[in-house]
Design an enzyme around this catalytic site. Sequence first.
Site, short mmCIF file in Angstrom:
data_model
loop_
_atom_site.label_atom_id
_atom_site.label_comp_id
_atom_site.label_asym_id
_atom_site.label_seq_id
_atom_site.Cartn_x
_atom_site.Cartn_y
_atom_site.Cartn_z
N LYS A 75 0.87 -1.18 0.00
CA LYS A 75 0.00 0.00 0.00
C LYS A 75 0.90 1.23 0.00
CE LYS A 75 -3.68 -2.11 2.79
NZ LYS A 75 -4.42 -2.03 4.07
N HIS A 78 0.43 5.75 3.90
CA HIS A 78 -0.73 6.53 4.30
C HIS A 78 -0.32 7.67 5.21
CE1 HIS A 78 -4.65 7.51 6.08
NE2 HIS A 78 -5.17 6.96 5.00
N HIS A 81 0.35 7.32 9.02
CA HIS A 81 1.60 6.80 9.60
C HIS A 81 2.62 7.92 9.87
CE1 HIS A 81 0.81 2.50 9.37
NE2 HIS A 81 0.23 2.70 8.21
#
Length: 515
Positions: A75, A78, A81
């Site tokens: 992924k 984001h 994080h």
Amino acid sequence: FHAPVRITVHAISFQLKQDSVVEEIFAGRGVIHFRVSRNLLVQVNITKEISYLLFMNLLTTFPFCFSYSSPNIAKKFHAGHLRSTIIGNFIANLKESLGNNVIRVNYLGDWGMQFGLLGAGFQLFGCQEKLKKNPLQHLFDVYVQVNKEAENNEVIGQAAREFFRRLEQQEHQALLLWKQFREITVEEYQQVYKRLGVHFDIYSGESFHQQQAQEVVQQLQRRGLLKTTEKGTGVVDLSSAGDMSSYSTVLRSDGTSLYITRDLAAAIDRKERYNFDEMIYVTDKSQGIHFQQLFQILLAMGHSWAERCQHVPFGLVQGMKTRLGEVVFLEDVLDEARARMLRNMSQSKTTKEMVYPEDTAEKVGISALIVQDFKGPLGSDYKFDWDRILQAQGDTGVFLQYTHARLCSLIHRYGDGEEGAFDPSLLLDQRSISILQHLLRYDEVLYQSVQDLQPKHLVNFLMTLSVDMIILLYYLIIKCLCSPAWLARLRLFGGVCTVLANGMKILGITPVEKM
């Protein structure tokens, strides 16, 4: 004093001459006062200073292990994080600055049922060509699509469970695909970490401990801690009365491991591998119960060192958006910060000419993000406001950078005053005296910060130092550039600049010399 004494206030070192400078020293109720001159009185709180010195002398040489950032592979990084990354980086920097041996671990979310879903999804919807062109975006698209399909199609759910079972059994083709996902993810994450000025000693992950997780299950069985429920899941009873009113599930009914099982294996492995004195996990506060159970199970297994494991929780960031709408990826936030800062710099009349303005804008923009995050208690949620955090005035990262850059400009122009001895009695104005007294608190602030692992103490200290410095510069009248008083002032500028830079680096901010 019957002999000269040398006192060092961080970057400023000066000689106190016999009788001529040190006029008085007196003590009372835990406080000792040095009267350096008629205008400069230095007060030291004995209790805090002595406790700090004892603390510094007793610092262990054993490693401190930090687990932070920890995004999920396959992924894009984001924005959620960001907090774990910069908070963990601050705590590691702080411990390192105090002489500790620090091990920075990025414990990636690279195992679990979600990879069964992704593996099954890639076999259905994936394309190697698209994976080469835009790897993480393609994996993200596949993951969204397979999740949508799985809602109404049990066959896909079954295929996901089967793929994960193959992973746990080390089936070659399944592992090959998983390794490809992991390698391309880590490569892209490292580019984001480079922008943030963050580095890790070890890239670990749940996958490293999936075999050891089975050993943990066997240890729990041997100790009589593992119980089987009616559903066939393996649990550990954590209730004080032994009535299963509180328990933690460590094994699925099909025998596959869970997140906490792999966390148990990882903690035990780190202790054996690094013999750490303390281990700190940095995650959002929603995982508080997970870590409470983790430490409780470790203690039940006989690992007394679990008492020295700590979870540092943090709150949520609300309203983090770019012009395109809700933020999903951290790169969007960093790009936005750079673009906005670059525009602000181009509109400012005081902006210096720079070779790489984009690089400066990026560093200043990131410092704004960090200071905004660190101003309050880490456990609190806060509202994100682009206009507020990028202001050049007020308690912002931009203001810290501006103060440091202005001092660098003065030192570059006039020198740092190192060619002469520093005589503090020549700094007769109250503003300079206040700055000297404030510098004395730096060690105390670091001590306070390492006690509760909160960056707000250091941020507040640097903000006050910057405000005092800018006020002094505002009223400064430059007369004779060769006078002893001016050389003393230059030494003061150099000391403030050094402390500012060191403090910013601990926060994870890269100081700029021009802006």
